[in-house]
Design an enzyme around this catalytic site. Sequence first.
Site, mmCIF file in Angstrom:
data_model
loop_
_atom_site.group_PDB
_atom_site.id
_atom_site.type_symbol
_atom_site.label_atom_id
_atom_site.label_comp_id
_atom_site.label_asym_id
_atom_site.label_seq_id
_atom_site.Cartn_x
_atom_site.Cartn_y
_atom_site.Cartn_z
ATOM 1 N N ASP A 231 24.438 -24.749 -24.246
ATOM 2 C CA ASP A 231 24.072 -25.703 -23.191
ATOM 3 C C ASP A 231 23.693 -24.930 -21.936
ATOM 4 O O ASP A 231 24.187 -23.834 -21.688
ATOM 5 C CB ASP A 231 25.237 -26.655 -22.878
ATOM 6 C CG ASP A 231 24.762 -27.970 -22.265
ATOM 7 O OD1 ASP A 231 24.780 -29.003 -22.981
ATOM 8 O OD2 ASP A 231 24.345 -27.968 -21.090
ATOM 9 N N ASP B 155 19.450 -21.425 -22.028
ATOM 10 C CA ASP B 155 18.372 -22.353 -21.683
ATOM 11 C C ASP B 155 17.455 -22.425 -22.901
ATOM 12 O O ASP B 155 16.874 -21.405 -23.306
ATOM 13 C CB ASP B 155 17.620 -21.807 -20.462
ATOM 14 C CG ASP B 155 16.497 -22.733 -20.008
ATOM 15 O OD1 ASP B 155 16.109 -23.633 -20.774
ATOM 16 O OD2 ASP B 155 16.005 -22.523 -18.888
ATOM 17 N N VAL B 156 17.302 -23.609 -23.481
ATOM 18 C CA VAL B 156 16.509 -23.716 -24.720
ATOM 19 C C VAL B 156 15.033 -23.397 -24.507
ATOM 20 O O VAL B 156 14.299 -23.198 -25.472
ATOM 21 C CB VAL B 156 16.641 -25.112 -25.387
ATOM 22 C CG1 VAL B 156 18.055 -25.372 -25.849
ATOM 23 C CG2 VAL B 156 16.124 -26.225 -24.489
ATOM 24 N N TYR C 226 8.305 -38.860 -22.073
ATOM 25 C CA TYR C 226 9.453 -38.760 -22.983
ATOM 26 C C TYR C 226 9.026 -39.207 -24.394
ATOM 27 O O TYR C 226 9.318 -38.541 -25.390
ATOM 28 C CB TYR C 226 10.594 -39.633 -22.452
ATOM 29 C CG TYR C 226 11.856 -39.601 -23.285
ATOM 30 C CD1 TYR C 226 12.717 -38.505 -23.219
ATOM 31 C CD2 TYR C 226 12.198 -40.655 -24.130
ATOM 32 C CE1 TYR C 226 13.879 -38.463 -23.976
ATOM 33 C CE2 TYR C 226 13.349 -40.628 -24.885
ATOM 34 C CZ TYR C 226 14.201 -39.533 -24.807
ATOM 35 O OH TYR C 226 15.350 -39.504 -25.560
ATOM 36 N N LYS D 74 9.046 -37.043 -27.808
ATOM 37 C CA LYS D 74 9.876 -37.387 -28.974
ATOM 38 C C LYS D 74 9.026 -37.674 -30.215
ATOM 39 O O LYS D 74 9.455 -37.422 -31.344
ATOM 40 C CB LYS D 74 10.792 -38.567 -28.638
ATOM 41 C CG LYS D 74 11.866 -38.208 -27.598
ATOM 42 C CD LYS D 74 12.753 -37.060 -28.085
ATOM 43 C CE LYS D 74 13.891 -36.743 -27.141
ATOM 44 N NZ LYS D 74 14.749 -35.654 -27.622
ATOM 45 N N THR E 250 25.823 -42.323 -23.040
ATOM 46 C CA THR E 250 25.930 -40.915 -22.623
ATOM 47 C C THR E 250 25.505 -40.814 -21.155
ATOM 48 O O THR E 250 24.861 -41.729 -20.630
ATOM 49 C CB THR E 250 24.987 -40.000 -23.441
ATOM 50 O OG1 THR E 250 23.642 -40.298 -23.054
ATOM 51 C CG2 THR E 250 25.149 -40.163 -24.926
HETATM 52 N N1 LIG Z 1 21.510 -41.276 -24.939
HETATM 53 C C1 LIG Z 1 20.555 -41.962 -25.530
HETATM 54 O O1 LIG Z 1 20.479 -43.193 -25.397
HETATM 55 C C2 LIG Z 1 19.537 -41.250 -26.414
HETATM 56 C C3 LIG Z 1 18.687 -42.033 -27.203
HETATM 57 C C4 LIG Z 1 17.745 -41.399 -28.011
HETATM 58 C C5 LIG Z 1 17.671 -40.020 -28.048
HETATM 59 N N2 LIG Z 1 18.510 -39.289 -27.271
HETATM 60 C C6 LIG Z 1 18.379 -37.824 -27.345
HETATM 61 O O2 LIG Z 1 19.618 -37.263 -27.703
HETATM 62 C C7 LIG Z 1 19.733 -35.948 -27.149
HETATM 63 C C8 LIG Z 1 21.043 -35.826 -26.394
HETATM 64 O O3 LIG Z 1 21.024 -36.768 -25.334
HETATM 65 P P1 LIG Z 1 22.358 -37.269 -24.589
HETATM 66 O O4 LIG Z 1 22.154 -38.691 -24.308
HETATM 67 O O5 LIG Z 1 23.552 -36.802 -25.304
HETATM 68 O O6 LIG Z 1 22.159 -36.502 -23.185
HETATM 69 P P2 LIG Z 1 23.170 -35.774 -22.207
HETATM 70 O O7 LIG Z 1 22.438 -35.712 -20.901
HETATM 71 O O8 LIG Z 1 24.518 -36.363 -22.258
HETATM 72 O O9 LIG Z 1 23.241 -34.289 -22.835
HETATM 73 C C9 LIG Z 1 22.128 -33.443 -22.857
HETATM 74 C C10 LIG Z 1 22.606 -32.015 -22.699
HETATM 75 O O10 LIG Z 1 21.465 -31.153 -22.784
HETATM 76 C C11 LIG Z 1 21.651 -30.094 -21.862
HETATM 77 N N3 LIG Z 1 20.363 -29.499 -21.501
HETATM 78 C C12 LIG Z 1 19.379 -30.030 -20.749
HETATM 79 N N4 LIG Z 1 18.386 -29.138 -20.581
HETATM 80 C C13 LIG Z 1 18.749 -28.011 -21.253
HETATM 81 C C14 LIG Z 1 18.145 -26.741 -21.439
HETATM 82 N N5 LIG Z 1 16.969 -26.434 -20.891
HETATM 83 N N6 LIG Z 1 18.803 -25.828 -22.188
HETATM 84 C C15 LIG Z 1 20.016 -26.105 -22.732
HETATM 85 N N7 LIG Z 1 20.631 -27.294 -22.567
HETATM 86 C C16 LIG Z 1 20.015 -28.229 -21.832
HETATM 87 C C17 LIG Z 1 22.317 -30.758 -20.665
HETATM 88 O O11 LIG Z 1 22.975 -29.800 -19.847
HETATM 89 C C18 LIG Z 1 23.265 -31.736 -21.336
HETATM 90 O O12 LIG Z 1 24.552 -31.171 -21.521
HETATM 91 C C19 LIG Z 1 18.485 -35.758 -26.263
HETATM 92 O O13 LIG Z 1 17.517 -35.016 -26.983
HETATM 93 C C20 LIG Z 1 18.005 -37.175 -26.032
HETATM 94 O O14 LIG Z 1 16.623 -37.236 -25.766
HETATM 95 C C21 LIG Z 1 19.449 -39.851 -26.460
#
Ligand SMILES: NC(=O)c1ccc[n+]([C@@H]2O[C@H](COP(=O)([O-])OP(=O)(O)OC[C@H]3O[C@@H](n4cnc5c(N)ncnc54)[C@H](O)[C@@H]3O)[C@@H](O)[C@H]2O)c1
Length: 261
Positions: free
Chosen positions: A37, A63-64, A159, A163, A196
Amino acid sequence: MARLAGKTAIITGAGSGIGLATATLFAEEGANVVICDLNKEACGKAAKSITDAAGSALAMPMDVTSEADWQTAFTKAADQYGRVDVLMNCAGVGDQTPIEDTTVEIYNKVCDVNLKGVFLGCKYAIRHMKHRGRDLQMGSIINVSSTAGFVGTARAGIYTMSKGGVRLFSKAVAVEVAEFGYHIRCNSLHPGGTVTPMFDGSLATRNISQEKFAELVKRRNLLGRRAEPVEIAYGALFLASDESSFMTGTELALDGGYAAR
Ligand SMILES: NC(=O)c1ccc[n+]([C@@H]2O[C@H](COP(=O)([O-])OP(=O)(O)OC[C@H]3O[C@@H](n4cnc5c(N)ncnc54)[C@H](O)[C@@H]3O)[C@@H](O)[C@H]2O)c1
């Protein structure tokens, strides 16, 4: 027997939300988990909570979007655990800007994390997993997309673009590794609205009340509620485990029926 016994999984975005729930579940199912992360503190906290519960975890702040960070992550994971069996590209960022107001800076940020991050993860996973012996089950790459990888949504143009890209790139990965004879599977995972920090952040940005939101969810989502992160993590567990050994190049939607209409 634990469903991921003997496997090592790199999970990005594992400091929060869906990634954190997945790392916790994978560790409970016997995997060594590499917690990646951007948020260093969240990484350490997640790894500690897993090791405190007698699980196996390694904190890997990264950092990804950085190629050097990916190289380090795979090298350190292999040094520590011998090999990597599963990669889950879960790190992502959202954005709620209408297309007409979207700046190139917003575009770059969303595409850098959501697309470049997934591309680099797959690149290094393939380089690492292509040497996998046939005595092992196939390596598994899980790319987290969204319902936005299936249907369009207002105020989520870039976004949605990112995706959708994750969904089709996952198919390209699956086809290529199969044609090259590598022992790797790749699928995309499509969560619907999940409780989340990312989702709550997007509600705040759009100034939507919880009441109005509940109504919207009931209209769009057949189950009338958001998912808990662990409900998405169970899908990831299936894709990571050998239970999904005949599944590659396709999608697993855990969206409460959102994309059904
Ligand atoms: N929450 C939703 O409703 C939802 C719905 C569909 C898809 N998603 C997808 O699920 C995944 C997780 O989302 P979430 O809701 O758990 O989000 P979240 O914000 O709770 O967690 C995302 C994490 O990614 C980390 N991150 C961001 N940029 C980064 C980088 N450059 N390098 C490394 N880490 C990085 C952040 O620090 C964070 O800890 C995402 O890809 C999101 O698009 C989420």
